[in-house]
Scaffold this active site. Structure first.
Site, PDB file in Angstrom:
ATOM      1  CB  SER A 150      -6.037 -25.906  18.469  1.00 22.54           C
ATOM      2  OG  SER A 150      -5.634 -27.197  18.852  1.00 22.54           O
ATOM      3  CG  ASP A 286      -4.645 -26.640  26.324  1.00 26.23           C
ATOM      4  OD1 ASP A 286      -4.976 -27.829  26.177  1.00 26.23           O
ATOM      5  OD2 ASP A 286      -4.618 -25.813  25.386  1.00 26.23           O
ATOM      6  CG  HIS A 314      -7.391 -27.577  23.503  1.00 31.49           C
ATOM      7  ND1 HIS A 314      -6.205 -26.879  23.395  1.00 31.49           N
ATOM      8  CD2 HIS A 314      -7.789 -27.849  22.229  1.00 31.49           C
ATOM      9  CE1 HIS A 314      -5.910 -26.712  22.112  1.00 31.49           C
ATOM     10  NE2 HIS A 314      -6.845 -27.303  21.384  1.00 31.49           N
TER      11      HIS A 314
END
Length: 335
Positions: A150, A286, A314
């Protein structure tokens, strides 16, 4: 448990102990007055980190792992577990607390520049602080790899261009080389909510609702949360977010919104600047760090590319953990 089994367990723990003696130990690098890209200075800057495993004699097995958005080195320690993607039985794993996470220098813990007075840093500033940690505090002149998830993936992309000769391999996982228009709108809306709400706890609750909405996908919610359970779900989540420091959250939001490793360069120009081997991992569904920018770059560079396909969004990094482990292990072993 029989005696032989007990003996076996004791022996395993004995041999693994050196790798995990410092698992809970929080360390800090003192960076002094740290100058930022924008000319501002973080006074008495500290960078938190934890190390796992042992540096080999050649100093060639160090992997740097930056933290994700709002994450801490304690929460990211799992990557160093045996069999993990930065397995500390083989690697010297350095998990770094990114600026603004509440452990490293942040609006919440600065005495001289608290809250709104804290200087605005960038992803590039995060990476430069990590470079100082590695070179000045740990005395390393090279890393085997940089890998992050991330916002950690965004930092990994930045390492790729800021210090192209400093590591052999880079693995950004559900990160982005720059923000798409959707990403900028999503992160920017969170920031706007905080700013218009004067950084009040209620504003942080609303930000949390939006964050949770984009963390997975509509189909994931359909299969994991009944409609009548939604009010309790929201209340529970909001009770958690209200304890999050809004100035810390905003500081890392601003860093992500401005993230762009191209900095005016074309893909061809960027390609000529990249020297480390690269493996890019994205999640097809995502909604938080959309995969388009990373996918486009992977295809242009023709580098190893993994696309996670579950409806976890995600959170595909957890839902498809074994796929990531297998792919990253193969990448570590590749020449």
């Amino acid at each position: 448990m029989c005696r032989n089994s007990q003996t076996k367990v004791v022996l395993i723990l004995f041999f693994l102990l050196p790798f995990y003696q410092g698992i809970a130990q929080q360390r800090f690098a003192e960076l002094g007055n740290f100058s930022l890209e924008n000319g501002q200075v973080i006074q008495n800057c500290q960078l938190g980190y934890r190390t796992f495993g042992r540096l080999n004699a050649a100093k060639s097995n160090a992997i740097l792992v930056p933290t994700w958005f709002g994450g801490t080195s304690q929460g990211k320690a799992f990557v160093a577990n045996p069999g993990g993607i930065a397995d500390s039985t083989s690697y010297f794993t350095i998990v770094v607390d990114a600026l603004g996470n509440g452990v490293s220098s942040s609006p919440s813990n600065s005495t001289a520049q608290a809250g709104a007075q804290f200087p605005q840093f960038t992803i590039r500033d995060m990476v430069r602080s990590e470079y100082e940690l590695v070179t000045k505090s740990l005395g390393l002149t090279h890393l085997y790899a940089v890998m992050g998830i991330s916002m950690g993936g965004m930092q990994s992309f930045e390492w790729l261009v800021s210090y192209p000769d400093f590591m052999d391999k880079v693995v950004p996982i559900v990160g982005a080389p720059k923000q798409s228009s959707y990403d900028r709108l999503f992160w920017g809306t969170q920031l706007t909510i905080l700013e218009r709400g004067n950084f009040a706890p209620e504003a942080m609750k609303t930000v949390g609702d939006l964050h949770e909405l984009n963390l997975t996908t509509p189909s994931y919610f359909m299969s994991h949360l009944k409609a009548e359970e939604e009010p309790d779900f929201v209340q529970k989540k909001e009770n958690g977010y209200v304890n999050t420091n809004p100035y810390n959250w905003a500081s890392q939001l601003r860093a992500m919104i401005g993230h762009d490793i191209y900095r005016g360069r074309s893909m061809a120009e960027l390609k000529s600047a990249i020297k480390a081997k690269l493996l890019i991992v994205v999640a097809k569904q995502d909604h938080m760090v959309t995969p388009g920018m990373a996918t486009e770059l992977a295809k242009f560079l023709q580098v190893p590319f993994v696309e996670l396909t579950s409806d976890c969004g995600h959170l595909a990094t957890s839902c498809e953990e074994e796929t990531i482990k297998k792919s990253v292990r193969q990448f570590w072993e590749s020449k």
